[in-house]
Scaffold this active site. Structure first.
Site, PDB file in Angstrom:
ATOM      1  CG  ASP A  19      -2.129   0.944   1.004  1.00 23.91           C
ATOM      2  OD1 ASP A  19      -2.075   1.787   0.079  1.00 23.91           O
ATOM      3  OD2 ASP A  19      -3.107   0.858   1.760  1.00 23.91           O
TER       4      ASP A  19
HETATM    5  C1  BGC Z   1      -4.964   3.416   0.257  1.00 26.74           C
HETATM    6  C2  BGC Z   1      -5.022   2.504  -0.954  1.00 26.74           C
HETATM    7  C3  BGC Z   1      -4.870   3.311  -2.200  1.00 26.74           C
HETATM    8  C4  BGC Z   1      -3.560   4.083  -2.136  1.00 26.74           C
HETATM    9  C5  BGC Z   1      -3.258   4.925  -3.359  1.00 26.74           C
HETATM   10  C6  BGC Z   1      -3.774   4.341   0.254  1.00 26.74           C
HETATM   11  O1  BGC Z   1      -3.945   5.349   1.192  1.00 26.74           O
HETATM   12  O2  BGC Z   1      -4.983   2.653   1.445  1.00 26.74           O
HETATM   13  O3  BGC Z   1      -6.224   1.792  -0.964  1.00 26.74           O
HETATM   14  O4  BGC Z   1      -4.943   2.507  -3.341  1.00 26.74           O
HETATM   15  O5  BGC Z   1      -3.604   4.948  -1.015  1.00 26.74           O
HETATM   16  O6  BGC Z   1      -4.095   6.014  -3.426  1.00 26.74           O
END
Ligand code: BGC
Length: 801
Positions: A724
């Site tokens: 993530d």
């Molecule tokens: C989230 C993800 C997301 C990523 C990119 C993170 O804060 O947990 O689900 O895909 O950001 O935006």
């Protein structure tokens, strides 16, 4: 849909913007159908569908300030357009009380809702004050009122047990109470990303109650369709709704910052209620009304046969006994085998379902649902069956039930398992390092099930030895060779030959995304790039792959389709519809420059307060896994990649980057990992994203057992694993000298997204050189770095062939 159609919505785009907001009409149409089919009608005293031409008074500001989507990465789509409920009702020809509507429009324009910073999203919008006289006046002109209550949901922010979040505000309660008294019938629309308290429905006289999840750009139109009866509200609950928050089994162990013991173990949601407390349920799992009535008759159970993983065939005859056409969902549940003594089991587990075709009044259809025997198995994490760390089918007679929802089922027969079968022998992996009490079934003197407690078994495997024994083999380096990547894509050179020529620095670079979100290598507003992100890699012809969020649509600078949220999609229980919609979404990805969609979100609804539940499908792993597989198949049919997330046990937003989800190996396998396993088996996603949180003491992005032992070795997953967005830096607990990305790559987590090499646990500033240093000084092997780099290259080949 043309730009002029776009202008029918409340967002009126002009010139270039309007052009840019073009949405494939087939996608818009499917979004509208899916949003309506995912709308859950919870009660109906006959007020719905609205009588044609009858005047209706609509209350509540959310009719104008409609929640089309949640906040955060799963929501911040630059939507091509959205509509409001009020506009959509008017467009559908509903005779709304115009004076009242004008008052709401005026007040909402003067009191716009707060927009909120990241993680500080508003949870609700303050209600418009309204006098008793205004309500009385409206009640003189209409017999039916609609009251719209709304709740936001969003990333990085939990819902809370307060008015304006889980509970009604005083103003909402007073509005409902006064409107309920003044009108002959009151329809309450709850437009929410999360389940909120609905215990007031009786007390405040909600004759009809309808849950409208954030349904995207077409959500309000879809709700108007459902309210008017142009289509039926076809949704079925994907998570049980309890009378009170305290009734949820996870309530005592949710939201702590340091760690949460998942003490309810496998008794998540309906698995708990149906075993111990069916009376605590206000609306059961799988429940939802339409505008007609159904009779579901079990019509035979056969098998298991040899096909489809030894499947049972469960047949049911479905008759439309009402006066309107419609479709329903036939659900199949398994109960514990009679008299079994080994593993304790929930009284009900969903093992199959299907959505019927549209049936005319009086029509009857026969459906057949295939239930692989594996779905009846349990994971023995403490050896009570004599088969530790195995999926087992204990001997016994398993009742199989079919019905409309988890509480309205009839017996379809029983399946005999003559002697215990080991369905799959696994190895101990990812068990907790410290024990805690987990829930099991105990019985009182009368044999009535009640929660009992047992210590969750702790890890005994030697993880360090396991990692050392399984180091990937090395491709012998061939420095100086210059095979271009195009040769590999064209099939004229092998990946191994290409890999052999890369230096350790280049290999390491492949395991980092581009430094920032909104990478200049891709369409403006993208979430980041991976692959050919450095000049040296690009000089070898390696392209970049562009990632974009997310589950509700493409989050880019350009306009894009805003889709029904995950819960709305799953509430359709219609995987064919979901797949069709995802395929069109895949086409939009291709058109707008997204290679990898950071979706679907597939964490389990463990607790109704989790801020991201709207992005996720259900409290049930089978429904979650099959919905996710449908999304993945649809997207990937267009040549792009899906990226299911967040692997795994990311069930709260509070302290999501540090909190430790302590879960038994059994609950992990049966609940929190199971949806991912189904998705991997059924749809082979090209990419998977790990979660921010720790699982049993180790961050997901450093978790060898999670990614290498279970995902890759046990499930045979061959795709890419990415983090993530940014990760926590930490020394390796097992291997002195390794840290940060070296530990990550050793775990099998291939790419740190979106890059972020500026901070490490070992250097205050500068690059995360842990891979190159770990290789030169602390035993990280070339083979391990090559394995991750290879998976990046394999993805790029798949995307470019
Ligand atoms: C989230 C993800 C997301 C990523 C990119 C993170 O804060 O947990 O689900 O895909 O950001 O935006």
């Amino acid at each position: 849909m043309t730009p002029s159609d776009v202008a029918q919505g409340s967002v009126q785009l002009q010139g270039e913007d309007a052009k840019d907001a073009w949405v494939d009409p087939r996608l818009a149409d499917l979004c509208r159908r899916a949003a309506a089919r995912g709308t859950v009608l919870l009660r109906n005293d006959g007020a719905l569908p609205l009588a044609s031409q009858a005047p209706v008074a609509v209350f509540g500001r959310v009719q104008v300030d409609w929640f089309a989507v949640g906040y955060g990465s799963g929501g911040d789509v630059n939507a091509a357009y959205t509509t409001t409920l009020l506009d959509s009702l008017v467009a559908a020809g509903v005779a709304v009380d115009e004076e009242l509507a004008a008052e709401y429009r005026r007040w909402c324009a003067d009191n716009p809702p707060p927009s909120g910073e990241w993680g500080q999203w508003p949870r609700f919008f303050e209600e418009m004050p309204i006098s008793d006289e205004a309500i009385e006046r409206a009640a003189q002109a209409a017999r039916t009122a609609i009251v719209v209550v709304g709740r936001a949901a969003g990333e990085d922010r939990e819902n809370v047990l307060e008015p304006g979040s889980f509970y009604l505000t005083g103003a909402e309660e007073s509005l409902l109470e006064r409107v309920g008294r003044a009108f002959e019938s009151m329809v309450v629309v709850v437009n929410t990303g999360n389940v909120m308290d609905l215990s007031w429905a009786d007390r405040l006289g909600a004759g009809a109650l309808i849950l409208a999840w954030p349904g995207g750009m077409e959500g309000a139109r879809a709700l108007a369709d459902a309210l008017t009866g142009a289509v039926e509200p076809g949704g079925r609950l994907t998570s049980a709704i309890a009378h009170e928050y305290q009734d949820y089994p996870s309530a005592p162990d949710f939201g702590a910052e340091d760690y949460n013991n998942y003490s309810e173990d496998v008794f998540v949601g309906y698995r708990f209620f149906e075993t111990f407390a069916p009376g605590d349920v206000q609306f059961p799992f799988g429940f939802g009304l339409g505008y007609t009535t159904w009779r579901i008759d079990p019509a035979g159970l056969s098998g298991p046969d040899d096909s489809d993983g030894r499947a049972l065939r469960v047949r049911a005859a479905v008759t439309n006994t009402g006066e309107r056409s419609g479709s329903t969902v036939v659900q199949v549940y398994a109960a514990p085998p009679a008299g079994q003594t080994g593993m304790t089991r929930p009284e009900r587990s969903l093992v199959g379902f299907t959505r019927t075709p549209e049936l005319e009044p009086g029509a009857r259809a026969e459906v057949e649902i295939s239930v692989p025997m594996r779905r009846l198995a349990v994971f023995d994490d403490h050896g009570v069956t004599g088969h530790p760390d195995a999926w087992v089918l204990e001997a016994g007679s398993y009742p199989i039930l079919v019905g409309d929802d988890v509480q309205s089922t009839r017996s379809a027969g029983t399946v005999e398992v003559a002697e215990l079968e080991v369905v799959r022998q696994c190895e101990e992996a990812l068990a907790p390092s410290e024990t805690f009490n987990r829930m099991v079934v105990s019985r009182d003197a009368d044999g009535v099930p009640m929660p009992g407690w047992q210590e969750a078994p702790t890890a005994t495997a030697d993880l360090r030895a396991r990692i050392e024994e399984r180091l990937p083999t090395e491709v012998p380096p061939v420095p100086g060779s210059r095979i271009g990547f195009a040769e590999v894509v064209a099939g004229r050179a092998g990946i191994e030959d290409f890999l052999a020529q890369l230096s350790i620095e280049e290999l390491a670079d492949l395991t980092f995304g581009d430094i920032t979100m909104d990478s200049p290598l891709g369409a403006p507003g993208n979430a980041g790039a991976l692959g050919g992100v450095t000049p040296s890699l690009r000089s070898r012809g390696i392209p970049a792959a562009i990632t974009t969020d997310g589950p509700s649509g493409l989050r880019l600078a350009t306009h894009a389709a805003l889709l029904p949220c995950g819960t709305a999609l799953a509430s359709t229980w219609d995987t064919a519809l979901i797949e069709e919609l995802a395929a069109l979404h895949g086409q939009e990805m291709v058109a707008k420059g997204s290679d990898i969609l950071l979706a679907p979100g597939m964490n389990i609804h463990r607790n109704p307060l989790c801020g991201r539940n709207f992005e996720y499908f259900s409290e049930d792993p089978l429904l979650t896994g099959l919905c996710a597989a449908a999304v993945v198949r649809g997207l990937q049919s267009q040549g792009v990649a899906a990226c299911p997330k967040h692997f795994a046990a990311n069930n709260q937003e509070t302290a999501r980057t540090v909190s430790d989800s302590r879960v038994s190996a059994r609950a992990l396998r049966e609940i929190y990992l199971r949806g991912f396993e189904i998705c991997v088996e059924e749809a082979a996603p090209r990419v998977i994203m790990t979660s921010y949180n720790k699982i049993n003491g180790q961050w997901a992005h450093y978790n060898y057992d999670l990614v290498s032992t279970i995902l890759r070795r046990e499930w045979g997953y061959a795709g890419l694993v990415i983090t993530d967005w940014w990760m926590r830096y930490a020394p390796d607990p097992l291997f002195p000298g390794l840290a940060d990305s070296a530990t990550r790559v050793r775990a099998g987590v291939d790419v740190l997204m979106p890059g972020g090499r500026a901070h490490t646990s070992t250097h205050e500033e500068g690059h995360d050189d842990s891979i190159v240093e770990g290789h030169r000084e602390a035993g990280l092997t070339l083979g391990e770095v090559q394995a991750s780099a290879r998976r990046v290259l394999e993805l790029l080949v798949a995307l470019h062939r």
